[in-house]
Motif scaffolding. Structure first.
Motif, PDB file in Angstrom:
ATOM      1  N   GLU A  79     -19.162  10.170  -7.065  1.00 12.60           N
ATOM      2  CA  GLU A  79     -19.557   9.325  -5.939  1.00 12.60           C
ATOM      3  C   GLU A  79     -18.896   7.953  -5.995  1.00 12.60           C
ATOM      4  N   VAL A  80     -18.836   7.356  -7.184  1.00 14.47           N
ATOM      5  CA  VAL A  80     -18.191   6.042  -7.311  1.00 14.47           C
ATOM      6  C   VAL A  80     -16.700   6.156  -7.022  1.00 14.47           C
ATOM      7  N   TYR A  81     -16.061   7.186  -7.557  1.00 15.08           N
ATOM      8  CA  TYR A  81     -14.631   7.382  -7.311  1.00 15.08           C
ATOM      9  C   TYR A  81     -14.361   7.617  -5.826  1.00 15.08           C
ATOM     10  N   ALA A  82     -15.185   8.447  -5.192  1.00 12.22           N
ATOM     11  CA  ALA A  82     -15.011   8.727  -3.767  1.00 12.22           C
ATOM     12  C   ALA A  82     -15.200   7.464  -2.934  1.00 12.22           C
ATOM     13  N   CYS A  83     -16.179   6.647  -3.301  1.00 12.12           N
ATOM     14  CA  CYS A  83     -16.419   5.391  -2.577  1.00 12.12           C
ATOM     15  C   CYS A  83     -15.239   4.442  -2.712  1.00 12.12           C
ATOM     16  N   LEU A  84     -14.729   4.298  -3.934  1.00 12.97           N
ATOM     17  CA  LEU A  84     -13.583   3.417  -4.148  1.00 12.97           C
ATOM     18  C   LEU A  84     -12.371   3.888  -3.355  1.00 12.97           C
ATOM     19  N   LEU A  85     -12.141   5.200  -3.353  1.00 14.62           N
ATOM     20  CA  LEU A  85     -11.010   5.759  -2.623  1.00 14.62           C
ATOM     21  C   LEU A  85     -11.188   5.573  -1.117  1.00 14.62           C
ATOM     22  N   PHE A  86     -12.391   5.846  -0.640  1.00 14.64           N
ATOM     23  CA  PHE A  86     -12.695   5.714   0.772  1.00 14.64           C
ATOM     24  C   PHE A  86     -12.556   4.257   1.220  1.00 14.64           C
ATOM     25  N   PHE A  87     -13.167   3.353   0.452  1.00 17.25           N
ATOM     26  CA  PHE A  87     -13.110   1.942   0.814  1.00 17.25           C
ATOM     27  C   PHE A  87     -11.676   1.423   0.770  1.00 17.25           C
ATOM     28  N   ASP A  88     -10.926   1.810  -0.261  1.00 21.56           N
ATOM     29  CA  ASP A  88      -9.557   1.307  -0.395  1.00 21.56           C
ATOM     30  C   ASP A  88      -8.694   1.761   0.786  1.00 21.56           C
ATOM     31  N   THR A  89      -8.926   2.989   1.259  1.00 21.58           N
ATOM     32  CA  THR A  89      -8.186   3.487   2.418  1.00 21.58           C
ATOM     33  C   THR A  89      -8.531   2.684   3.669  1.00 21.58           C
ATOM     34  N   LEU A  90      -9.827   2.484   3.900  1.00 19.88           N
ATOM     35  CA  LEU A  90     -10.263   1.718   5.064  1.00 19.88           C
ATOM     36  C   LEU A  90      -9.796   0.265   4.976  1.00 19.88           C
ATOM     37  N   PHE A  91      -9.884  -0.308   3.756  1.00 20.39           N
ATOM     38  CA  PHE A  91      -9.458  -1.690   3.574  1.00 20.39           C
ATOM     39  C   PHE A  91      -7.961  -1.841   3.816  1.00 20.39           C
ATOM     40  N   PHE A  92      -7.176  -0.871   3.337  1.00 23.71           N
ATOM     41  CA  PHE A  92      -5.718  -0.933   3.540  1.00 23.71           C
ATOM     42  C   PHE A  92      -5.389  -0.956   5.034  1.00 23.71           C
ATOM     43  N   ILE A  93      -6.007  -0.066   5.787  1.00 23.26           N
ATOM     44  CA  ILE A  93      -5.764  -0.010   7.234  1.00 23.26           C
ATOM     45  C   ILE A  93      -6.169  -1.328   7.897  1.00 23.26           C
ATOM     46  N   TRP A  94      -7.329  -1.857   7.509  1.00 22.95           N
ATOM     47  CA  TRP A  94      -7.819  -3.101   8.091  1.00 22.95           C
ATOM     48  C   TRP A  94      -6.930  -4.280   7.707  1.00 22.95           C
ATOM     49  N   HIS A  95      -6.512  -4.335   6.443  1.00 22.24           N
ATOM     50  CA  HIS A  95      -5.685  -5.443   5.964  1.00 22.24           C
ATOM     51  C   HIS A  95      -4.314  -5.439   6.631  1.00 22.24           C
ATOM     52  N   VAL A  96      -3.731  -4.253   6.777  1.00 23.85           N
ATOM     53  CA  VAL A  96      -2.446  -4.156   7.470  1.00 23.85           C
ATOM     54  C   VAL A  96      -2.591  -4.623   8.918  1.00 23.85           C
ATOM     55  N   SER A  97      -3.682  -4.236   9.559  1.00 30.35           N
ATOM     56  CA  SER A  97      -3.912  -4.651  10.949  1.00 30.35           C
ATOM     57  C   SER A  97      -4.047  -6.165  11.054  1.00 30.35           C
ATOM     58  N   LEU A  98      -4.712  -6.770  10.066  1.00 27.67           N
ATOM     59  CA  LEU A  98      -4.891  -8.225  10.082  1.00 27.67           C
ATOM     60  C   LEU A  98      -3.561  -8.962   9.996  1.00 27.67           C
ATOM     61  N   HIS A  99      -2.582  -8.357   9.329  1.00 27.25           N
ATOM     62  CA  HIS A  99      -1.272  -8.993   9.197  1.00 27.25           C
ATOM     63  C   HIS A  99      -0.312  -8.625  10.327  1.00 27.25           C
ATOM     64  N   TRP A 100      -0.489  -7.476  10.916  1.00 26.87           N
ATOM     65  CA  TRP A 100       0.442  -7.035  11.954  1.00 26.87           C
ATOM     66  C   TRP A 100       0.122  -7.597  13.333  1.00 26.87           C
ATOM     67  N   PHE A 101      -1.125  -7.848  13.602  1.00 25.55           N
ATOM     68  CA  PHE A 101      -1.513  -8.321  14.929  1.00 25.55           C
ATOM     69  C   PHE A 101      -1.806  -9.821  14.874  1.00 25.55           C
ATOM     70  N   PRO A 102      -1.010 -10.635  15.547  1.00 27.28           N
ATOM     71  CA  PRO A 102      -1.135 -12.090  15.460  1.00 27.28           C
ATOM     72  C   PRO A 102      -2.527 -12.610  15.794  1.00 27.28           C
ATOM     73  N   TRP A 103      -3.183 -12.030  16.801  1.00 26.84           N
ATOM     74  CA  TRP A 103      -4.510 -12.518  17.182  1.00 26.84           C
ATOM     75  C   TRP A 103      -5.505 -12.304  16.048  1.00 26.84           C
ATOM     76  N   LEU A 104      -5.458 -11.122  15.428  1.00 30.18           N
ATOM     77  CA  LEU A 104      -6.354 -10.840  14.305  1.00 30.18           C
ATOM     78  C   LEU A 104      -6.076 -11.774  13.137  1.00 30.18           C
ATOM     79  N   TYR A 105      -4.786 -12.007  12.873  1.00 31.61           N
ATOM     80  CA  TYR A 105      -4.433 -12.888  11.747  1.00 31.61           C
ATOM     81  C   TYR A 105      -4.934 -14.307  11.984  1.00 31.61           C
ATOM     82  N   ARG A 106      -4.670 -14.838  13.169  1.00 27.16           N
ATOM     83  CA  ARG A 106      -5.059 -16.225  13.446  1.00 27.16           C
ATOM     84  C   ARG A 106      -6.571 -16.409  13.446  1.00 27.16           C
ATOM     85  N   ASN A 107      -7.294 -15.453  13.993  1.00 29.50           N
ATOM     86  CA  ASN A 107      -8.726 -15.628  14.209  1.00 29.50           C
ATOM     87  C   ASN A 107      -9.612 -15.075  13.093  1.00 29.50           C
TER      88      ASN A 107
END
Length: 253
Positions: free
Chosen positions: A126-154
């Motif tokens: 369960e801990v491994y699955a959570c870390l993997l799941f969160f890291d995947t979601l975080f990666f997608i979110w973090h990339v979006s924060l850097h790729w979209f200027p509005w998200l980055y600025r705000n």
């Protein structure tokens, strides 16, 4: 003659059952409180930062500690006043946004306390699955924060005000980003269907990795030395150096 129930028989075979019984004893109201996740996240983050505040203090006098800083020996640690300023900023954002919103999320989630503790294998999976799941979601979110200027600025730009990050700066982000990360972590545990003990361990590991990534030290015992697949503090500090606090252009991840 009294015969134990199947649940009691199974509980007696589980290594973690005494720990779970001790955690639950008289603490049901606290464990089920909607205010627990945000409070736990803030307090554990501050506690995990304490050793690095001690290292920053020691680095003033100790050459060995100073040699662990990134890049070695060429950066002075932030003053204590900066630590305190960061602490009050993060606390304010937790109290005004993160705490009330996550309380609503937890109320809708309606967590329960199971009778049985998880098996050791269940805890690991369960801990491994959570870390993997969160890291995947975080990666997608973090990339979006850097790729979209509005998200980055705000949302993400306040976090990149730290050209050379320090441990407490892991949580020095906008209220929206702090809230999004905690909701991602809570949602990961919810989707995996974690036992509360597994969820606690997941949040502890997740918080420690965030603190270590921002600590500014390339420590001999750091997680990225044990698990080379992790970027660790050197990689994350390079990320902060590359993507400075600027709102003029789109910033690549």
């Amino acid at each position: 003659m009294y015969a134990p129930s199947p649940e009691q028989e199974e509980a007696s075979t589980r290594v973690l059952q005494p720990l779970w019984e001790h955690v639950k004893a008289g603490q049901e109201e606290i464990l089920l409180s909607p205010y627990l996740p945000a409070s736990f996240a803030f307090l554990t983050h501050v506690l995990f930062c304490a050793p690095f505040l001690a290292l920053d203090t020691l680095s003033i006098f100790c050459v060995r500690v100073r040699s662990w800083r990134i890049p070695a020996g060429s950066q002075r640690p932030p003053p204590v006043s900066r630590w305190f300023g960061c602490f009050w900023t993060v606390l304010f954002r937790y109290l005004t946004v993160v705490l009330p919103v996550t309380a609503i999320f937890q109320t809708l989630r309606s967590p329960t306390l199971p009778l049985l503790a998880p098996s050791c294998w269940q805890l690991f999976v369960e801990v491994y699955a959570c870390l993997l799941f969160f890291d995947t979601l975080f990666f997608i979110w973090h990339v979006s924060l850097h790729w979209f200027p509005w998200l980055y600025r705000n949302i993400h730009q306040p976090h990149h005000q730290h050209h050379v990050p320090f441990a407490l700066a892991a949580q020095d982000a906008s209220s929206a980003e702090l809230l999004s990360l905690l909701l991602l972590a809570l949602s990961s545990a919810w989707l995996v269907g974690c036992h509360p003990l597994s969820e606690v361990l997941f949040h502890l590991l997740n918080s420690w990795m965030a603190v270590e990534d921002h600590c500014g030290y390339n420590l001999p015992w750091a997680l990225h030395r044990v698990l080379p697949c992790l970027g660790g503090a050197p990689f994350h500090q390079a990320h902060h150096r590359l993507h400075r606090d600027t709102s003029s252009d789109t910033v690549s991840p």
